[in-house]
Write a protein that holds these residues in place. Structure first.
Motif, PDB file in Angstrom:
ATOM      1  N   TYR A 204       0.877  -1.262   0.107  1.00  0.00           N
ATOM      2  CA  TYR A 204      -0.053   0.124   0.028  1.00  0.00           C
ATOM      3  C   TYR A 204       0.771   1.307  -0.029  1.00  0.00           C
ATOM      4  O   TYR A 204       0.658   2.215  -0.627  1.00  0.00           O
ATOM      5  N   ALA A 207       1.220   3.147  -3.337  1.00  0.00           N
ATOM      6  CA  ALA A 207       0.138   4.067  -3.644  1.00  0.00           C
ATOM      7  C   ALA A 207       0.288   5.626  -2.871  1.00  0.00           C
ATOM      8  O   ALA A 207       0.305   6.301  -3.481  1.00  0.00           O
ATOM      9  N   GLU A 271      -7.413   0.853  -4.871  1.00  0.00           N
ATOM     10  CA  GLU A 271      -6.319   0.753  -3.916  1.00  0.00           C
ATOM     11  C   GLU A 271      -6.420  -0.367  -2.769  1.00  0.00           C
ATOM     12  O   GLU A 271      -5.360  -0.654  -2.298  1.00  0.00           O
ATOM     13  N   TYR A 274      -4.274  -3.453  -2.789  1.00  0.00           N
ATOM     14  CA  TYR A 274      -2.905  -3.351  -2.022  1.00  0.00           C
ATOM     15  C   TYR A 274      -2.901  -4.140  -0.642  1.00  0.00           C
ATOM     16  O   TYR A 274      -1.908  -4.352  -0.122  1.00  0.00           O
ATOM     17  N   SER A 285       2.708   1.790 -11.869  1.00  0.00           N
ATOM     18  CA  SER A 285       2.622   3.364 -11.838  1.00  0.00           C
ATOM     19  C   SER A 285       2.143   3.574 -13.025  1.00  0.00           C
ATOM     20  O   SER A 285       2.540   3.490 -14.322  1.00  0.00           O
ATOM     21  N   PRO A 287      -0.213   4.192  -9.495  1.00  0.00           N
ATOM     22  CA  PRO A 287      -0.907   3.058  -8.854  1.00  0.00           C
ATOM     23  C   PRO A 287      -2.559   3.078  -8.824  1.00  0.00           C
ATOM     24  O   PRO A 287      -3.009   3.986  -9.291  1.00  0.00           O
ATOM     25  N   ARG A 289      -6.078   3.674  -7.481  1.00  0.00           N
ATOM     26  CA  ARG A 289      -6.574   4.733  -6.747  1.00  0.00           C
ATOM     27  C   ARG A 289      -7.636   4.318  -6.038  1.00  0.00           C
ATOM     28  O   ARG A 289      -8.182   3.278  -5.852  1.00  0.00           O
TER      29      ARG A 289
END
Ligand code: URP
Ligand code: ZN
Ligand code: ZN
Ligand code: ZN
Length: 472
Positions: A204, A207, A271, A274, A285, A287, A289
């Motif tokens: 995580y 991100a 996200e 993660y 990349s 990352p 969202r």
């Protein structure tokens, strides 16, 4: 071999047609309602859409990122693409040895793809440094069929403003479209160092080290640099957030020639991935969202503010990720697989949910990339004389995504377990069936290099509408 596709609904960027389609010598020879073609193979597409095959304008096959080489080459990568309804890929060449020139990478990529690719392919150039020799070389690259180049604002060969301005100016002059990976490298470096110093190495934190403002800032900067370079045409790759899209819409309202791509992962994964046990498998990349950004991108897809959907397929297996990262996100190679899932995912989540029409689906996956990257109307259209690159999709069928049934060399899928409404029945490349019901039936080396035309603004898609500039 002559083939006649009957009973289907033809779909292009402009509409839907109850017509049959005759293929001869690899091209679309005729369209109509009562085509007679004795002795040819008949494909019954009753109940199905017959569309231009997908063009994935963003892949990284066989890429060497310094710490690792991606696990898909031009054979496995294009095989997976074909099984997912994609009939053309445009691969982003990777960085070469320090100081190498543009033709060095082009020669290398011809070696990688020649005799391997199962569908047609082109290459985007990569500008890893700028000097007089590189600027000079750009003209002969365009002559060699490479009419788009990518600049990176982060990673090892990031370019500073002076070099970006010189590249934009020259690329416009030679008839090339500038694509950019926009992220603010300095802001990322600062945050990453602080996170690592505090012992924050879990997925995580990848991100958290590159928040959306890093991306949006770089998009804003590129828009302004492109304007300063005399309105150099600009293509933003892999957009992941709404603020960046707002900047692009603002630039367009002022008449600036900018276009933008997003990818299935930014529309469908957030996200929270993660925090999964396999969180490493989602490092890329920009990352993934927060969920709110996905909604903003969908609005852009529906409204026509987003021009293209590509995958950025850059596959490192779970095994590679684990071995290299040793628990630290900053040591993990970045990128996701997905070249086989783009059409099924957008068809299911876009067309079958009513967010987009079948024609808009064609624009995003095929016609717009063809228009932007010098392939129109040979690719991305159903016009007479166009290559018979086609996909037949049955909206009554369903598909469950399971990596064991995919055709790439990764050992996982980021979309594992997702149900797609709609089933890809056939993929044809220049009139030959290359995939049938998710199985590969094509041939290694059957793909041809596409020498792409120079960038032509008159053919480029017009944002926010289904209208296109120039004649069809
Ligand atoms: O993480 C990513 N997206 N890797 C592929 C290279 C790039 O930045 O497009
Ligand atoms: Zn990128
Ligand atoms: Zn990429
Ligand atoms: Zn699996």
């Amino acid at each position: 071999m002559r083939r006649l596709i009957i009973n289907g609904t033809l779909v292009d960027e402009a509409g839907e047609y109850r017509e049959d389609l005759l293929i001869e010598e690899g091209v679309i020879r005729a369209r109509g309602t009562s085509l007679m073609a004795p002795g040819c193979e008949v494909i019954d597409a009753a109940g199905c859409y017959v569309m231009p095959g997908g063009i994935d304008a963003h892949t990284h096959f066989n890429i060497d990122v310094g710490i690792a080489r991606s696990c898909d080459d031009f054979y496995s990568g294009t095989r997976a693409a074909a099984c997912g309804g994609t009939t053309t890929i445009i691969d982003h060449m990777g960085f070469g040895p320090a100081g190498c020139n543009l033709h060095h990478q082009l020669a290398l990529y011809h070696e990688y793809a020649g005799g391997q690719a199962v569908i047609d392919y082109g290459f985007h150039g990569v500008v890893q440094h700028v000097d007089d020799a590189i600027l000079h070389e750009m003209a002969s690259m365009v002559e060699a069929g490479v009419s788009s180049f990518k600049l990176y604002l982060t990673y090892q060969y990031k370019l500073g403003d002076t070099d970006v301005l010189r590249a934009l100016t020259r690329l416009k002059e030679v008839g090339a479209l500038t694509a950019v990976h926009p992220e603010n490298d300095a802001a990322i470096a600062e945050r990453r160092a602080a996170l690592l110093a505090a012992g924050h190495t879990a997925p995580y934190y990848h991100a958290l080290s590159r928040p959306l403002e890093c991306e949006a800032e770089a998009i804003g900067r590129m828009i302004n640099l492109a304007r300063l370079a005399g309105d150099a045409p600009l293509y933003i790759v892999h957009l992941s957030n709404g603020l960046g899209l707002d900047y692009l819409k603002l630039a367009r309202r002022q008449g600036q020639p900018v276009w933008v791509e997003t990818c299935p992962q930014y529309l469908l994964l957030d996200e929270a991935c993660y925090f999964r046990e396999n969180g490493l498998d989602y490092l890329l990349s920009p990352p993934l969202r927060p969920r709110s950004e996905l909604d903003k991108l969908w609005v852009g897809v529906t409204a026509g503010d987003i021009d293209t959907l590509a995958t950025d397929h850059c596959s490192f297996s779970h095994a590679q990720r684990l071995a290299l990262s040793r628990g630290d996100f900053s040591r993990c190679p970045n990128g996701l697989p997905g070249v086989e899932n783009r059409l099924p995912l957008l068809f299911s989540e876009g067309v079958m949910t009513g967010r987009i029409t079948p024609s808009r689906f064609v624009a995003l996956t095929s016609a717009n990339p063809a228009r932007l990257f010098g392939l129109w109307p040979r690719k991305g259209s159903l016009s007479l004389g166009a290559d018979a690159d086609l996909v037949v999709i049955d909206p009554r069928g369903e598909q469950l995504i399971e990596h064991q049934h995919l055709h790439d060399n990764a050992d996982y899928s980021p979309y594992e377990g997702m149900h797609c409404r709609g089933l890809l029945r056939l993929t044809l490349s220049r009139g030959e069936v290359v995939a049938r019901e998710g199985e590969f039936v094509g041939r290694r080396g059957a793909g041809r290099f596409l020498a792409r035309d120079p960038f032509n603004a008159a053919l480029a898609p017009v944002a926010g509408s289904s209208q296109q500039r120039g004649a069809r």
